[in-house]
Structures are given as C-alpha cells and as structure tokens.
Design a protein around this motif. Structure first.
Motif, PDB file in Angstrom:
ATOM      1  N   LYS A 198      -6.493   4.324  -5.278  1.00 30.80           N
ATOM      2  CA  LYS A 198      -7.434   4.768  -4.249  1.00 30.80           C
ATOM      3  C   LYS A 198      -8.293   5.903  -4.788  1.00 30.80           C
ATOM      4  CE  LYS A 198      -4.474   3.588  -0.336  1.00 30.80           C
ATOM      5  NZ  LYS A 198      -3.760   4.126   0.841  1.00 30.80           N
ATOM      6  N   LYS A 200      -7.113   9.094  -0.476  1.00 33.05           N
ATOM      7  CA  LYS A 200      -5.662   9.248  -0.558  1.00 33.05           C
ATOM      8  C   LYS A 200      -5.156  10.023   0.647  1.00 33.05           C
ATOM      9  CE  LYS A 200      -5.416   9.092  -5.563  1.00 33.05           C
ATOM     10  NZ  LYS A 200      -5.073   9.834  -6.788  1.00 33.05           N
ATOM     11  N   SER A 218     -12.147   2.104  -0.304  1.00 36.27           N
ATOM     12  CA  SER A 218     -11.330   3.221  -0.780  1.00 36.27           C
ATOM     13  C   SER A 218     -10.755   2.996  -2.188  1.00 36.27           C
ATOM     14  CB  SER A 218     -10.185   3.482   0.203  1.00 36.27           C
ATOM     15  OG  SER A 218      -9.367   2.338   0.304  1.00 36.27           O
ATOM     16  N   VAL A 219     -10.910   1.792  -2.763  1.00 35.42           N
ATOM     17  CA  VAL A 219     -10.379   1.512  -4.101  1.00 35.42           C
ATOM     18  C   VAL A 219     -11.308   2.082  -5.167  1.00 35.42           C
ATOM     19  CG1 VAL A 219      -9.858  -0.327  -5.769  1.00 35.42           C
ATOM     20  CG2 VAL A 219      -9.124  -0.555  -3.394  1.00 35.42           C
ATOM     21  N   GLU A 232       0.841  -1.190   0.000  1.00 36.07           N
ATOM     22  CA  GLU A 232       0.000   0.000   0.000  1.00 36.07           C
ATOM     23  C   GLU A 232       0.873   1.234   0.000  1.00 36.07           C
ATOM     24  OE1 GLU A 232      -2.507   0.528   3.428  1.00 36.07           O
ATOM     25  OE2 GLU A 232      -3.550   2.232   2.545  1.00 36.07           O
TER      26      GLU A 232
END
Length: 160
Positions: A145, A150, A124-125, A60
């Motif tokens: 994201k 972000k 959040s994707v 990540e």
C-alpha cells in the motif's frame, strides 16, 4: 407375445422379447454395452487435460494486499504478470507436444493450455513496489500500500 422394458444401471432402455427362445438383447443394447463396458478406459477418461482456472486467495493487512494462486506443476518462467491501468493480470500459455514411437507406429499428442486472471487494484496500491515469487506450486504477489493508505495504529487523543 408381450414386450418387457428393463432399465439397466446405466440408464439406457433395453427391449427384450418375453419369448424364452429369443432372450437376446436388441442391436442397440449391444452397441451401448460395447461403448459403456467394452471400452471403459477410453471413454471414461477426462480428455480436458488443460489447466483449469486456478484458485486464488486474497488477503489484506495494514501494509499490503497479498494474492496467492495455486498453480502446481509450472515454472516461474511460465507466468506473465502485467499491470495496465490499475488492472493486474496473471496468465500462462503452455504448448506441449509428445511423440512416442514403438515398432511400426507413432503416436503424437498435442496439448495447449492457458489461463488468465485479472484483478482491479485499488488506488491505494503502490504500483512501483509490487513483487512476485513462485515457490512449491504457489504464486505469491505482494501489492504494498502507499504510505498514506496504510492503517495507522489506534491512539488516544487528549482533551485540552
């Protein structure tokens, strides 16, 4: 007359008669020796030639998640990547048939291998911007994201 029991390296038991005139192994020993020593290349092979579950690295960053999957020996057309209800699935199915003819015999070998790895994606994707590529045995999937998810850079707030 007494009986000796020897434990050979392969872990099997061999009964032998202690009488010097009859120092031959029993029938089961001959069978064990035949399969363990007489045909080692045949019975020591790994018959599972299918694809094992590939290893995955997930990283990540502030901008995205990255999925790296080690799957050498495949082509990008072998993969199927699906997204359904925030579940990312990566799978492949391969069927191979080999035929070898030599003189009076024919040997045919069939093989089938597959795998499927699934990942629950965080909300959040940004699902519309997911991209994937396959290069030198590594499948890379970039999961960007959403803008609001972000990480913002640290800042100092002035007190008024």
């Amino acid at each position: 007359m007494s009986t000796l029991v020897n434990v050979p390296k392969n872990g099997g038991l061999i009964s032998r008669n202690s009488d010097k005139s009859s120092n031959l192994p029993v029938w089961s020993t001959w069978i064990d020796d035949f399969f363990n020593e007489g045909l080692p290349s045949l019975f020591s092979q790994n018959f599972n030639s299918g694809i094992s579950l590939p290893k995955v690295n997930i990283k990540e960053t502030a901008e995205a998640y990255f999925v790296e999957m080690a799957v050498p020996g495949l082509k990008k057309s072998d993969f199927k990547i699906d997204l359904d209800n925030q579940i990312l699935s990566i799978s492949t199915e391969m069927e191979v048939e080999n035929e070898h003819k030599d003189g009076n015999y024919t040997r045919r070998e069939f093989g089938y291998s597959s795998f499927k790895r699934s990942f629950n994606l965080p909300e959040s994707v940004d699902e519309d911007k997911i991209i994937a590529n396959y290069n030198e045995g590594i499948l890379n999937v970039r999961l960007p994201k959403k803008e609001e998810a972000k990480q913002k850079p640290a800042r100092t707030i002035k007190i008024s």
